[in-house]
Design an enzyme around this catalytic site. Structure first.
Site, PDB file in Angstrom:
ATOM      1  N   ASP A 328       0.784  -1.183  -0.054  1.00 20.53           N
ATOM      2  CA  ASP A 328      -0.199   0.113  -0.009  1.00 20.53           C
ATOM      3  C   ASP A 328       0.946   1.084   0.014  1.00 20.53           C
ATOM      4  O   ASP A 328       1.993   1.165   0.443  1.00 20.53           O
ATOM      5  CB  ASP A 328      -0.913   0.002   1.444  1.00 20.53           C
ATOM      6  CG  ASP A 328      -1.538   1.029   1.557  1.00 20.53           C
ATOM      7  OD1 ASP A 328      -2.067   1.787   0.927  1.00 20.53           O
ATOM      8  OD2 ASP A 328      -1.146   1.548   2.811  1.00 20.53           O
ATOM      9  N   ASP A 529      -1.514  -0.516   5.969  1.00 18.23           N
ATOM     10  CA  ASP A 529      -1.523  -0.168   7.391  1.00 18.23           C
ATOM     11  C   ASP A 529      -3.025   0.277   7.731  1.00 18.23           C
ATOM     12  O   ASP A 529      -3.257   0.986   8.755  1.00 18.23           O
ATOM     13  CB  ASP A 529      -0.743   1.161   7.372  1.00 18.23           C
ATOM     14  CG  ASP A 529      -1.130   2.339   6.427  1.00 18.23           C
ATOM     15  OD1 ASP A 529      -1.468   2.305   5.569  1.00 18.23           O
ATOM     16  OD2 ASP A 529      -1.571   3.521   7.023  1.00 18.23           O
ATOM     17  N   ASP A 533      -7.229  -1.371   3.716  1.00 17.19           N
ATOM     18  CA  ASP A 533      -6.241  -2.363   3.223  1.00 17.19           C
ATOM     19  C   ASP A 533      -6.835  -3.707   3.884  1.00 17.19           C
ATOM     20  O   ASP A 533      -6.274  -4.806   3.439  1.00 17.19           O
ATOM     21  CB  ASP A 533      -4.916  -2.334   3.556  1.00 17.19           C
ATOM     22  CG  ASP A 533      -4.197  -0.904   3.018  1.00 17.19           C
ATOM     23  OD1 ASP A 533      -4.521  -0.650   1.818  1.00 17.19           O
ATOM     24  OD2 ASP A 533      -3.490  -0.438   3.698  1.00 17.19           O
TER      25      ASP A 533
END
Ligand code: ADP
Ligand code: MG
Length: 636
Positions: A328, A529, A533
């Site tokens: 990410d 995080d 996600d």
């Protein structure tokens, strides 16, 4: 923190281990195993049995062997899951019945020793966690309308305002509302450099406030804090069987009938009962059964000491098989500490108004951009009021009700989805900012777009090195998936040497990309995080959650939590996984080799039960010792 302590107390009681041996051994296991070993020696010494009238190995057989037999029979009748234990039991009983007491005692003893070593590895893993719980201070200074009252830390609730004096540990997770200080977060993240804290900064339970006094609004207290989450997670590190353990079990279950028929055949052909018993003894798959759990626990223990929490045995094995890593962007590769670079009011709104409304709406969001906006408001000396209502739109923005108005803070797509047509001025402002690699969010009050906030975030140091490391470890592809705009995504990907990237990814898009990659046969690790996600983390073979601040939802979606924000932990974990697989495979190969060799020798009558048990034990000791190396394997 009564509840935290209860977690710790629960940890002391170790449940029965993977080999199913004896809760009897649980507490005074050292003494039991030590004394049993001594009796075994006495049996070996010979003379003693004539003096006392019975073989001292009986002591070992009973103390170490009975629990195995009991466990095996329970397994047989309850769920047929302890084939190795069953084989050991048959060998034990057969050896004892034919008068081979020493061999029987030896088999029982080595199983108990293996269990002991395994327990030690588990205990070491949990020690680090127990140290963490000790970091929670017992009391807190509650700000009771300007008066400081010392209360038990467990009584502080979310929303309370507390003061942490210099040198004290922080008792809650919260946000600094006034004061400045440096905080040592090493216990949670493994980072020894103190972190500067100022109004708007997030602070965590158990971290050490160094020199300033901080006034903190508690956001999560007691059982909800990141630290309590860690303790809970470790508490859950299931002893559930990992794939390799199941593989060992499958082997063992095939071995049971094979060994029994070989032993029977040898007895029928040679008429030699001792030879048949020797076969049973040497073919006990002790080493095979020990190989995986000890290696996995050693690897988990090693990682735990370095701020990498592995939640299940599967995860470390899967990490070793990963061939594609998806990152990410925001908060994972970028510092996650973006800063507001410009606030712009449209249709006559002032900068302060824009910031006040946006900060109120974002006050309870966990998103890095939200934190930047709130910090900017505090930094300009503005009051940030509570919103009446707040909903996160993961990967898009937030919605809130504030002073009677419906507020949206979000990206361009979220604004357009709301049915708002952006003016030329607003569009070109956004494009201008994006060209500089910045991220713009818009403030919509009611149905009117009245402001924009531009933010810049820098890439963490060490990302390019981590990507290089991954390639060195044989990870063929590295991907970047972000909800942010194309420009920002492309800039980061190019700078960091990441070949594949997709921008504008909604949470469900991230998940479907991960699923598609898996369908193509890739072994995918997802590193993220945020709440956006979570779905992708859960879908991946290995979900690595980055950062101590990750909330429970995100931490629960992944199967590894990296408490440091350092991207270098990702290749480290994969390296440890590969190492672990290697140790497991070596152990399994070696134990099968030794057992097969010993069976051949025993069938031909070259070795008796005592020598057979020795050969066979050497294998177990080697396998456990080899796994123990993982505990000390240096993650750079
Ligand atoms: P990434 O996938 O890189 O972690 P996110 O999906 O979290 O990024 O965010 C994608 C975009 O959604 C951001 O660039 C921002 O425009 C918008 N966004 C997400 N959350 C918020 C928020 N709390 N406030 C404002 N904008 C947000
Ligand atoms: Mg993110």
């Amino acid at each position: 923190m009564i509840k935290l302590e209860s977690v710790i107390v629960r940890e002391e009681k170790k449940p029965a281990g993977a080999t199913g041996i004896a809760p009897v051994l649980a507490c005074r296991e050292y003494i039991f195993v030590g004394i049993s070993g001594l009796f075994l020696l006495l049996s070996w010494a010979g003379r003693v049995k004539e003096v006392i009238g019975f073989d001292p190995a009986w002591f070992t057989i009973i103390v170490c062997g009975l629990p195995i037999i009991r466990g095996a029979f329970a397994g047989l009748f309850l769920k047929w899951d302890d084939k190795a234990g069953l084989l050991v039991s048959i060998a034990l009983i057969a050896a004892a019945a034919t008068g081979e007491y020493f061999a029987a005692g030896e088999v029982a003893w080595i199983m108990a020793l293996g269990e002991l070593l395994e327990n030690r590895t588990v205990a070491k893993t949990r020690q680090g966690i127990r140290n963490l719980a000790g970091l929670v201070p017992r009391t807190a200074w509650l700000d009771d309308g300007g008066r400081l009252v010392e209360v038990p830390a467990g009584e502080v609730k979310a929303g309370d305002v507390i003061v942490v004096k210099p040198g004290e540990n922080i008792p809650v997770d919260g946000v600094v509302i006034s004061g400045r200080s440096a905080v040592n977060e090493a216990a949670l993240t493994g980072e020894s450099m103190p972190v500067d804290k100022m109004p708007g900064s997030q602070v965590f339970t158990g971290t050490a406030n160094l020199f300033g006094a901080l006034k903190i609004r508690s956001v999560r207290a007691g059982e909800d804090t990141a630290l309590a989450g860690v303790i809970r997670l470790v508490d859950q590190v299931e002893r559930q069987k990992s794939p390799a353990v199941r593989a060992a079990d499958r082997w063992a279950s095939r071995l049971v009938p094979a060994v029994l028929s070989i032993a029977l055949l040898v007895y029928l052909v040679t008429g030699d009962l001792v030879r048949a018993v020797t076969i049973l003894v040497v073919f006990c798959p002790c080493a095979l059964v020990l190989a995986t759990p000890t290696a996995v626990m050693a690897a988990v223990g090693n990682a735990a000491g370095k701020g990498i929490l592995i939640k299940s045995g599967d995860a470390i094995e899967s990490a070793g098989r990963v061939d594609l890593v998806v990152f990410d962007k925001t908060g994972t590769l970028t510092g996650g500490k973006p800063e507001v670079t410009e606030v712009r009011g449209f249709s006559g709104a002032s900068e302060e108004e824009v910031l006040c409304f946006a900060a109120a709406a974002e006050k309870y969001s966990e998103h890095p951009l939200a934190k930047a906006i709130v910090a900017e408001a505090y930094g300009r000396g503005l009051e940030v009021d509570d919103p009446d209502n707040f909903t996160a739109l993961p990967g898009a923005g937030v919605r809130a009700l504030f002073k009677g108005a419906a507020i949206l803070v979000g990206d361009r797509k979220a604004v357009i989805e709301q049915g708002i047509v952006m003016s030329e001025e607003q569009e070109s402002y956004r494009q201008l900012q994006e060209q500089e690699g910045k991220t713009t969010v818009f403030l919509v009050v009611g149905q009117q777009l009245i402001g924009a906030i531009a933010m810049a975030d820098s890439v963490k140091s060490g990302v390019d090195a981590a990507v290089g490391e991954l390639q060195r470890l044989g990870i063929r592809e590295v991907w970047l998936l972000t909800g942010d705009n194309e420009k920002a995504a492309g800039a980061v990907a190019e700078k960091m040497g990441i070949a594949h990237y997709l921008a504008g990814q909604k949470p469900e898009d991230k998940m479907s990309v991960v699923l598609k990659l898996k369908e193509k046969g890739r072994r995918v690790a997802m590193v993220g995080d945020g709440i956006n996600d979570a779905a992708a983390l859960a879908a991946a073979d290995v979900g690595m959650v980055m950062g101590a601040g990750a909330n429970d939802l995100v931490a629960g979606a992944g199967n590894v939590v990296l408490f440091s924000d350092d991207p270098g932990r990702v290749p480290r974990l994969i390296e440890l996984g590969k190492r672990t697989l290697k140790v497991i495979n070596q152990g399994i190969f070696l134990s099968i080799l030794i057992n097969t060799g010993a069976v051949v020798l025993a069938s031909l009558g070259f070795i008796g039960p005592v020598a057979g048990a020795l050969v066979h034990n050497a294998g177990s000791v080697f396998v456990v010792a080899s796994a123990g190396r993982l505990l000390f394997y240096r993650l750079k």
